[in-house]
Design a protein around this motif. Sequence first.
Motif, mmCIF file in Angstrom:
data_model
loop_
_atom_site.group_PDB
_atom_site.id
_atom_site.type_symbol
_atom_site.label_atom_id
_atom_site.label_comp_id
_atom_site.label_asym_id
_atom_site.label_seq_id
_atom_site.Cartn_x
_atom_site.Cartn_y
_atom_site.Cartn_z
ATOM 1 N N GLY A 1 -2.357 -0.337 4.814
ATOM 2 C CA GLY A 1 -1.031 -0.757 5.255
ATOM 3 C C GLY A 1 -0.263 0.352 5.955
ATOM 4 O O GLY A 1 0.267 0.167 7.058
ATOM 5 N N VAL A 2 -0.196 1.540 5.339
ATOM 6 C CA VAL A 2 0.514 2.665 5.949
ATOM 7 C C VAL A 2 -0.227 3.146 7.195
ATOM 8 O O VAL A 2 0.390 3.512 8.196
ATOM 9 C CB VAL A 2 0.679 3.800 4.922
ATOM 10 C CG1 VAL A 2 1.365 5.004 5.548
ATOM 11 C CG2 VAL A 2 1.479 3.312 3.718
ATOM 12 N N LYS B 1 4.921 16.079 5.140
ATOM 13 C CA LYS B 1 4.262 14.951 4.480
ATOM 14 C C LYS B 1 5.320 13.951 4.030
ATOM 15 O O LYS B 1 6.253 14.297 3.294
ATOM 16 C CB LYS B 1 3.433 15.434 3.296
ATOM 17 C CG LYS B 1 2.631 14.324 2.624
ATOM 18 C CD LYS B 1 1.817 14.860 1.464
ATOM 19 C CE LYS B 1 0.627 15.659 1.952
ATOM 20 N NZ LYS B 1 -0.285 16.003 0.834
ATOM 21 N N ILE B 2 5.153 12.700 4.479
ATOM 22 C CA ILE B 2 6.051 11.602 4.123
ATOM 23 C C ILE B 2 5.273 10.624 3.252
ATOM 24 O O ILE B 2 4.208 10.140 3.649
ATOM 25 C CB ILE B 2 6.596 10.890 5.377
ATOM 26 C CG1 ILE B 2 7.252 11.893 6.325
ATOM 27 C CG2 ILE B 2 7.570 9.792 4.985
ATOM 28 C CD1 ILE B 2 8.513 12.505 5.797
ATOM 29 N N TYR B 3 5.779 10.327 2.066
ATOM 30 C CA TYR B 3 5.174 9.330 1.191
ATOM 31 C C TYR B 3 5.845 7.986 1.476
ATOM 32 O O TYR B 3 7.072 7.870 1.389
ATOM 33 C CB TYR B 3 5.356 9.716 -0.273
ATOM 34 C CG TYR B 3 4.762 11.072 -0.608
ATOM 35 C CD1 TYR B 3 3.397 11.233 -0.768
ATOM 36 C CD2 TYR B 3 5.582 12.191 -0.751
ATOM 37 C CE1 TYR B 3 2.855 12.467 -1.066
ATOM 38 C CE2 TYR B 3 5.055 13.428 -1.052
ATOM 39 C CZ TYR B 3 3.690 13.569 -1.201
ATOM 40 O OH TYR B 3 3.152 14.791 -1.494
ATOM 41 N N ALA B 4 5.027 6.986 1.799
ATOM 42 C CA ALA B 4 5.572 5.699 2.251
ATOM 43 C C ALA B 4 4.860 4.563 1.551
ATOM 44 O O ALA B 4 3.690 4.679 1.151
ATOM 45 C CB ALA B 4 5.426 5.561 3.763
ATOM 46 N N ILE B 5 5.581 3.462 1.408
ATOM 47 C CA ILE B 5 5.013 2.201 0.943
ATOM 48 C C ILE B 5 5.216 1.181 2.051
ATOM 49 O O ILE B 5 6.306 1.073 2.620
ATOM 50 C CB ILE B 5 5.653 1.745 -0.386
ATOM 51 C CG1 ILE B 5 5.006 0.441 -0.867
ATOM 52 C CG2 ILE B 5 7.164 1.596 -0.269
ATOM 53 C CD1 ILE B 5 5.409 0.063 -2.286
ATOM 54 N N GLY C 1 1.820 -3.654 8.108
ATOM 55 C CA GLY C 1 2.150 -2.250 8.300
ATOM 56 C C GLY C 1 3.637 -1.977 8.361
ATOM 57 O O GLY C 1 4.040 -0.905 8.829
ATOM 58 N N PHE C 2 4.473 -2.887 7.889
ATOM 59 C CA PHE C 2 5.928 -2.721 7.893
ATOM 60 C C PHE C 2 6.310 -1.645 6.884
ATOM 61 O O PHE C 2 5.989 -1.745 5.694
ATOM 62 C CB PHE C 2 6.602 -4.050 7.543
ATOM 63 C CG PHE C 2 8.090 -4.056 7.726
ATOM 64 C CD1 PHE C 2 8.657 -4.578 8.875
ATOM 65 C CD2 PHE C 2 8.934 -3.548 6.744
ATOM 66 C CE1 PHE C 2 10.032 -4.587 9.041
ATOM 67 C CE2 PHE C 2 10.300 -3.550 6.900
ATOM 68 C CZ PHE C 2 10.849 -4.074 8.055
ATOM 69 N N ALA D 1 0.845 -1.194 0.000
ATOM 70 C CA ALA D 1 0.000 0.000 0.000
ATOM 71 C C ALA D 1 0.879 1.241 0.000
ATOM 72 O O ALA D 1 1.889 1.303 0.710
ATOM 73 C CB ALA D 1 -0.929 0.011 1.214
ATOM 74 N N ILE D 2 0.489 2.232 -0.805
ATOM 75 C CA ILE D 2 1.177 3.523 -0.868
ATOM 76 C C ILE D 2 0.238 4.587 -0.308
ATOM 77 O O ILE D 2 -0.908 4.696 -0.741
ATOM 78 C CB ILE D 2 1.591 3.873 -2.306
ATOM 79 C CG1 ILE D 2 2.610 2.866 -2.843
ATOM 80 C CG2 ILE D 2 2.170 5.282 -2.375
ATOM 81 C CD1 ILE D 2 3.045 3.134 -4.268
ATOM 82 N N ASP D 3 0.734 5.350 0.640
ATOM 83 C CA ASP D 3 -0.069 6.397 1.269
ATOM 84 C C ASP D 3 0.889 7.397 1.906
ATOM 85 O O ASP D 3 2.109 7.186 1.931
ATOM 86 C CB ASP D 3 -1.023 5.804 2.308
ATOM 87 C CG ASP D 3 -2.251 6.674 2.521
ATOM 88 O OD1 ASP D 3 -2.255 7.819 2.021
ATOM 89 O OD2 ASP D 3 -3.196 6.223 3.197
#
Length: 578
Positions: free
Chosen positions: A399-400, A230-234, A240-241, A200-202
């Motif tokens: 996920g994020v 703002k942090i973009y994370a996968i 949720g890792f 998941a990307i969020d």
Amino acid sequence: MRKKRTKKVLPADSDDDPDPPSAYQRDHAPDEEGWSRCLEDLSFRSFRGKNHGPTFKRKKTPLEYFFKFFPLVLFISMVKWTNLKLRASRQQLTSLQELKAWFGIHILMGLVKINNCKDYWSSHPGLRNTLISTTMKRNRFDILSQHLACNRPEDDPELIRDKAHRYLSKRTKPLYPLQPLWDKVRRRCLKNYNPGRELAIDEAMIKYRGFKSSVRKFFMPLKLIRAGFKIYAIAESATGFFLNFMIHPHGEKPAKMVDIAMDVAKQHLGKYHHIFTDKLYTSVSLARLLHSKRTYLTGAVKSNSKGLPHDFSPKQNKLKRMNKTARGTFYTRQNGQLTATVWKDSRVMMLLSTAHQGWKDPVTHTLNRKCTDEATGRLKAKVIPAPPQAVDYTRCMGGVDRGDQLRSYHTCARKSQYWWRGILFFLIDVARVNAWLAFKHHHPITTNDSSSSSDEDKEKQNVPQTTKKTTHSQFVLQLANGLIDGFARGDTPRQVVGSCPVPAHNAAGHFSTKMPGRYARYCRVCRKRNVTTKSGKPKTTRRGCPVCGVSLCPGECFQLYHQATAPPADSSTATSTE
């Protein structure tokens, strides 16, 4: 009495709940973008990822798991850079054990939360934390907090005198105060874990209200964190890792969400991962670009996005009618590997996917919802049909958010005047959460039904015995204890002052504390013994015994006074002794 108005539910169109393709389906001409009602059977490739889980061997302690994502080399480098600032300010230099204890105190503060940081060293037993106060003095803790350096201080862009040169340096290196930590933790998260198929990307937010940061700050009044970075994370959808993350990029042109999504997911392409995104990222161009990189995409999409079916446009009659249809109504259009679906839940939702068929299974593709009963007007559990895109999206999109939830449970983040300190706490929390998820993967809880058999019989039969569960809070506590690791240079408890404690029979109920009053007073014992200072004046103190109402120096004077004023021994005891 007035009658209740019942909403008129319009019947769905003929293409609602499409059937699998057959030889008897009608032919429909595609629109200008190539979308058609005629569905075709799509083929999907199997996942080619490696063994799911951590890539390193099983460890024993939580500290070893934490060092896999926040390595010890970073602590050694921070000690060297912090000593440069301490030496310039003529302060006592720090060491590796002391700096690790400083971070351990911050992690412990996240476990036992008090609003004011100074209350951890309070003399009140309801506020004082014994482990924190005996580990480090509050003054020393504040000095390390002020002079902590996570990069070379002599090359800081803030030291550049020319304003134009300083501005360009900040734009090119916005994360300079902690760039080594950011790069190292990010690489360790990518290297030390093999994720599953669903990702998941969020975006994740870091709270910040100031105006002096080199990183761009966002203001979103409808979010829980209204202002911050703002942090973009996968992240892995199941656990949720946090696998990869990047801060919002600086540039003359505004950043495109397609480029940001590809930069975040570039290390996980080519293995047929299934990525889930929300409306901020999902587009037809992103779906086709990821499919060309052998990666599938499913996400909610805006109805006015480019390249969608013409009859799904907000101006068309189909979407206007869907607001009045029953929940569970959905329509599907197909364009090669792409499928676009409009589904009526509590609101109309549009989904785009490259990993699903255009029809649903009537048994498995359903969702539980609470709907209003027409007879009673109350909410009632109901099973509504749903397309396969919606079923997987509701299951795997968080996920994020799941990682943010674990990060917020025992976060070490605290208010600071330095804007980069919030990003530092974010890195510590990410390393802590990832270490906890890796620890859970290596230490599963095994149970045994044959509880009546003895331990020797279990060993002979090679039956796994029941292991005690380690909770998240226990893991954080063991991690903080491992970082502190016996470092004790703080204050002793306020009730026991001095090298020799006062015996209970000589000072029952007496304790040394700060006496009320504005000025210091003469110590009763020092005045009798004619103890003076170097200047020849009588020795004064602010401490004393509140039970006796006498000012006494802590330690030897306190002990001597109560030994002299102790009641005599019992006469019967003295006779028997003689």
